[in-house]
Design a protein around this motif. Structure first.
Motif, PDB file in Angstrom:
ATOM      1  N   UNK A  34      29.827  35.639  47.685  1.00 36.02           N
ATOM      2  CA  UNK A  34      29.143  35.877  48.538  1.00 36.02           C
ATOM      3  C   UNK A  34      28.704  37.789  49.058  1.00 36.02           C
ATOM      4  N   UNK A  35      29.501  37.650  49.286  1.00 37.84           N
ATOM      5  CA  UNK A  35      29.175  39.214  50.248  1.00 37.84           C
ATOM      6  C   UNK A  35      29.324  40.648  49.428  1.00 37.84           C
ATOM      7  N   UNK A  36      30.233  39.932  47.585  1.00 34.00           N
ATOM      8  CA  UNK A  36      29.704  41.231  46.563  1.00 34.00           C
ATOM      9  C   UNK A  36      28.113  41.319  46.307  1.00 34.00           C
ATOM     10  N   UNK A  37      27.625  39.821  46.300  1.00 38.14           N
ATOM     11  CA  UNK A  37      26.510  39.574  45.325  1.00 38.14           C
ATOM     12  C   UNK A  37      25.393  40.379  47.155  1.00 38.14           C
ATOM     13  N   UNK A  38      25.981  39.787  48.036  1.00 39.47           N
ATOM     14  CA  UNK A  38      24.918  40.785  49.203  1.00 39.47           C
ATOM     15  C   UNK A  38      25.220  42.552  48.984  1.00 39.47           C
ATOM     16  N   UNK A  39      25.997  42.817  48.581  1.00 36.50           N
ATOM     17  CA  UNK A  39      27.150  44.148  48.122  1.00 36.50           C
ATOM     18  C   UNK A  39      25.874  44.733  46.811  1.00 36.50           C
ATOM     19  N   UNK A  40      26.121  44.262  46.010  1.00 32.89           N
ATOM     20  CA  UNK A  40      24.765  44.367  44.542  1.00 32.89           C
ATOM     21  C   UNK A  40      23.216  44.840  44.930  1.00 32.89           C
ATOM     22  N   UNK A  65      27.989  46.375  38.779  1.00 35.64           N
ATOM     23  CA  UNK A  65      28.011  44.955  39.351  1.00 35.64           C
ATOM     24  C   UNK A  65      29.606  44.642  38.354  1.00 35.64           C
ATOM     25  N   UNK A  66      29.598  44.984  37.487  1.00 34.97           N
ATOM     26  CA  UNK A  66      30.117  44.351  36.158  1.00 34.97           C
ATOM     27  C   UNK A  66      31.944  45.271  36.324  1.00 34.97           C
ATOM     28  N   UNK A  67      31.934  46.335  36.800  1.00 37.61           N
ATOM     29  CA  UNK A  67      32.883  46.847  37.621  1.00 37.61           C
ATOM     30  C   UNK A  67      34.146  46.208  38.807  1.00 37.61           C
ATOM     31  N   UNK A  68      33.046  46.301  40.144  1.00 36.56           N
ATOM     32  CA  UNK A  68      33.687  45.761  40.821  1.00 36.56           C
ATOM     33  C   UNK A  68      34.048  43.942  41.013  1.00 36.56           C
ATOM     34  N   UNK A  69      33.047  43.238  40.314  1.00 36.48           N
ATOM     35  CA  UNK A  69      33.524  42.301  39.978  1.00 36.48           C
ATOM     36  C   UNK A  69      34.626  41.814  39.436  1.00 36.48           C
ATOM     37  N   UNK A  70      35.619  43.292  38.241  1.00 35.04           N
ATOM     38  CA  UNK A  70      36.188  42.953  37.525  1.00 35.04           C
ATOM     39  C   UNK A  70      37.513  43.082  38.610  1.00 35.04           C
ATOM     40  N   UNK A  71      37.351  43.508  39.751  1.00 35.96           N
ATOM     41  CA  UNK A  71      38.529  44.496  40.220  1.00 35.96           C
ATOM     42  C   UNK A  71      38.198  43.128  41.789  1.00 35.96           C
ATOM     43  N   UNK A  72      37.426  42.315  41.880  1.00 31.70           N
ATOM     44  CA  UNK A  72      37.505  40.628  42.719  1.00 31.70           C
ATOM     45  C   UNK A  72      38.098  39.444  41.702  1.00 31.70           C
ATOM     46  N   UNK A  73      38.105  39.614  40.357  1.00 27.17           N
ATOM     47  CA  UNK A  73      38.391  38.662  39.649  1.00 27.17           C
ATOM     48  C   UNK A  73      40.210  39.347  40.154  1.00 27.17           C
ATOM     49  N   UNK A  74      40.107  40.795  40.263  1.00 26.92           N
ATOM     50  CA  UNK A  74      42.122  41.001  39.765  1.00 26.92           C
ATOM     51  C   UNK A  74      42.432  39.980  41.226  1.00 26.92           C
ATOM     52  N   UNK A  75      41.481  40.844  42.217  1.00 25.62           N
ATOM     53  CA  UNK A  75      42.070  40.588  43.706  1.00 25.62           C
ATOM     54  C   UNK A  75      42.245  39.321  43.417  1.00 25.62           C
ATOM     55  N   UNK A  76      41.402  37.744  43.205  1.00 21.58           N
ATOM     56  CA  UNK A  76      41.895  36.754  43.656  1.00 21.58           C
ATOM     57  C   UNK A  76      42.596  36.063  42.395  1.00 21.58           C
ATOM     58  N   UNK A  77      42.803  36.785  41.465  1.00 14.29           N
ATOM     59  CA  UNK A  77      44.073  36.945  40.548  1.00 14.29           C
ATOM     60  C   UNK A  77      45.478  37.048  40.711  1.00 14.29           C
ATOM     61  N   UNK A  78      45.787  37.916  42.057  1.00 14.72           N
ATOM     62  CA  UNK A  78      46.717  37.979  42.861  1.00 14.72           C
ATOM     63  C   UNK A  78      47.062  37.130  43.694  1.00 14.72           C
ATOM     64  N   UNK A 130      40.274  49.200  38.797  1.00 18.29           N
ATOM     65  CA  UNK A 130      39.220  49.162  39.435  1.00 18.29           C
ATOM     66  C   UNK A 130      39.406  48.844  40.855  1.00 18.29           C
ATOM     67  N   UNK A 131      40.582  49.048  41.777  1.00 21.02           N
ATOM     68  CA  UNK A 131      40.575  48.988  43.088  1.00 21.02           C
ATOM     69  C   UNK A 131      42.207  49.694  42.561  1.00 21.02           C
ATOM     70  N   UNK A 132      42.330  50.692  44.706  1.00 20.33           N
ATOM     71  CA  UNK A 132      42.336  51.982  44.933  1.00 20.33           C
ATOM     72  C   UNK A 132      44.064  51.307  45.490  1.00 20.33           C
TER      73      UNK A 132
END
Length: 664
Positions: free
Chosen positions: A197-203, A121-134, A76-78
């Protein structure tokens, strides 16, 4: 499909090992080229501007931050493939995604609906979770940073804002105003909650074609983000509640990405409570007062298996919560009365909760700062209120009315009399009696970043003159008089990175760090620099605390390379360096740091998060570097004393104050 435009006069024909064949786009951060690597594969090459030639450490800081980005799992990320400099101009190479941005897609084809919106929503949130996990905070999540390609939505440009922030734009917020969080505008610490917050605005934009906050000008937009409710009309009902919680003004009220992912995947299942026990409410003394690379195949599998990702993340949190300690019998509501002593067992085991939970009244904000002296605990909140907790008797005293958030609080003795000091985001300085009387109040003008309550109550303020300035303006202010101590300080590169108050000989001192890994020691009596020293190799100073070891003053520090370090405060000599983990947690590394003693052993208490969304409090033996114990989650902590025994006090995310035993 994105258009590829011919190279323009002045465009480079080659960057590093990559031949450039066209221009994909130009934005605020730089120019994106389509490139070809040595194997003939297409890549995206982003050449950032401006050049990093304003300071000799800028390039090193940029490369360090982008290198951290390469740890992010590529589903889900480049994937970031390479990073480097072209004549001091930084560039980042990532895999090429053949797709349009979400912003372009919505504007050309209309809002996303039905299953397409849910998958987005689910794909971008999964990407965000991976970013935060790192351990990375995106800082600029927006529709233009989501590519919708043949394999699904892909998040790009994560961590670039942090890399730029570490080099050329450290003095101002970086992001796109329409999707920035309130704390970014307020200049507060940026955490994963900001990305939520920014993810929610994007959705909201994806579902409706408009931004959640309206404003024809940047000031109007900023005002809407800070003070108005989001417009969620047109958002499907099953997403509305989740997005509304993500758009809370208070970052502590937003759900973590892992919890939110589970909510979207299993909407009928309730989110687990962050605390297992019901806090005891005690009477509040309202004293009279004056008016914060995986490949493409694995990406397909993991996008399709987002439910497994969310469930695994939540299971890890549940295991940790099961280990949290329940309140002792002496802290139950039936055994606690205002003003009545609550005895401490003579030899409570390490980590046992010996006081609390004491719930802060609703509406007074979330805890932002905790300090302690003896059995007296001071807690400032995001609504400008300060509470004094007498942990011997469980009495809670409220200081002040609501206002600008408390950035720092301290308690000490001045002229033999106990005093409390508080500093606020609007530059307000206050001096209190612990019983509630306001002794002094002044306005310094600049935001307060630290206060002391020693022989001289001192506040430290900081501001930046412009968005392009690499050095902040720092002042020391006498809280009792409101007068400046010494000269204005202008040599902190990228501003103050961590500060602490301590003693050096007979002098009360302020210790500050900056972006050049340099420590400065200032006299609080005169405001003059006593001496300075470097912390050694690149690490990114994060938090500082003063302590003592072997009869000598020491400085304890945490760093963005996930290390805990000890220095001799008088000489600057490096004494110890220990890793938290095998990876850097970026600016999520440590939430709080305190130094003290456990008997004859010097210790450091660190609230940090090397992986996941739970903050863990660990106690380090500073003589050996061993972790001697671990407690439950508390983003703010301090060392206190109850019945002659050292304890840890902290404010938890559920707005309760607690105290934990450090053992017999």
């Amino acid at each position: 499909m994105p258009d590829v435009h011919p190279l323009r006069p002045g465009d480079p024909e080659r960057i590093g090992a990559y031949r450039l064949v066209g221009v994909l786009g130009t934005g605020g951060q730089g120019v994106v080229y389509q490139g070809i690597d040595e194997a003939g594969r297409k890549v995206a090459v982003k050449l950032l501007h401006p050049p990093l030639n304003r300071d000799r450490h800028a390039a090193k800081g940029f490369l360090r931050e982008v290198e951290a980005v390469r740890r992010v799992a590529a589903f889900c990320t480049a994937a970031v493939l390479d990073v480097g400099l072209l004549d001091q101009q930084p560039y980042i190479v990532s895999e090429y995604i053949a797709g349009d941005t979400l912003q372009t897609l919505v504007r050309s084809a209309g809002p996303r609906t039905g299953g397409a919106l849910d998958r987005l929503a689910i794909s971008t949130l999964t990407a965000l979770a991976a970013i935060h996990e790192a351990g990375i905070v995106h800082r600029d999540f927006k529709p233009a940073n989501v590519l919708v390609g043949p394999e699904g939505p892909i998040v790009i440009d994560f961590g670039i804002a942090k890399a730029l922030d570490s080099t050329t734009l450290a003095s101002g917020p970086i992001g796109t105003p329409a999707y920035m969080s309130p704390e970014q505008f307020r200049g507060e610490r940026v955490t994963p909650a900001s990305d939520v917050f920014s993810w929610a605005g994007t959705m909201v934009f994806a579902a409706t074609g408009r931004q959640p906050f309206a404003g024809q000008t940047v000031p109007a937009l900023v005002n809407a983000v800070l003070s108005r409710e989001p417009d969620l009309s047109g958002v499907p009902a099953h997403l509305g509640d989740s997005l509304r919680s993500c758009l809370a003004k208070d970052p502590a009220l937003r759900p973590p990405a892992a919890d939110l992912l589970r909510r979207l995947i299993r909407p009928a299942e309730p989110i687990p409570s962050p605390v297992n026990t019901e806090p005891a409410r005690v009477p509040v003394n309202d004293a009279p007062t004056r008016p914060h690379q995986a490949g493409k195949m694995s990406r397909r599998v993991l996008i399709g298996g987002a439910a497994a990702v969310g469930a695994a993340a939540i299971s890890a949190l549940a295991v940790f919560r099961d280990r949290e300690l329940t309140p002792s019998p002496s802290t139950t509501p039936s055994a606690t009365r205002e003003g009545s002593p609550a005895p401490v067992a003579a030899a409570r085991p390490f980590g046992a909760e010996v006081r609390g939970p004491i719930a802060l009244p609703g509406g007074d904000g979330v805890p932002t700062s905790v300090a302690a002296a003896g059995a007296t605990v001071v807690c400032g909140t995001s609504e400008g209120v300060t509470f004094v907790w007498d942990a011997d008797t469980t009495t809670l005293t409220r200081l002040g009315d609501r206002g600008a958030a408390v950035t720092s609080a301290a308690i000490g003795t001045r002229g033999g009399t106990p005093v409390v000091t508080t500093g606020h985001t609007d530059g307000t300085l206050r001096l209190w009696s612990p019983t509630g009387a306001e002794l002094a109040t002044h306005r310094a003008g600049d935001p307060v970043i630290g206060v002391s309550a020693g022989r001289r109550a001192v506040a430290v303020t900081q501001k930046y003159d412009s968005l392009s300035d690499l050095h902040s303006v720092v002042r020391l202010i006498d809280i009792a008089t409101g007068r400046q101590i010494g000269a204005t300080i202008t040599d902190h590169f990228q501003g103050v990175s961590g500060l602490a108050f301590g003693r050096l000989g007979d002098d009360d001192v302020l210790v500050t760090g900056d972006g050049e890994e340099r420590i400065r020691v200032w006299s609080l009596a005169t405001g003059k620099l006593r001496h300075s020293f470097g912390t050694g190799d690149v690490g990114g100073i994060e938090l500082l605390a003063c302590g003592e070891s072997g009869g000598r003053p020491i400085l304890v520090s945490t760093h963005l390379d996930a290390t805990l370090r000890v220095h001799d405060l008088a000489t600057g000599e490096s004494r110890q360096k220990w890793p938290f983990s095998d990876r850097s947690p970026d600016d999520r590394g440590a939430a709080a740091l305190a130094a003290g003693r456990l008997g004859d052993v010097p210790i450091a208490v660190v609230a940090h998060n090397p992986a996941g969304d739970e903050i863990t409090v660990r106690i380090w033996n500073l003589d050996t570097g061993e972790v001697v114990g671990e407690l439950g989650s508390a983003p703010t902590v301090a060392l206190a004393e109850l019945a002659g025994r050292s304890v840890i006090v902290g404010a938890t995310r559920d707005r309760t104050l607690r105290a934990w035993s450090l053992g017999p």
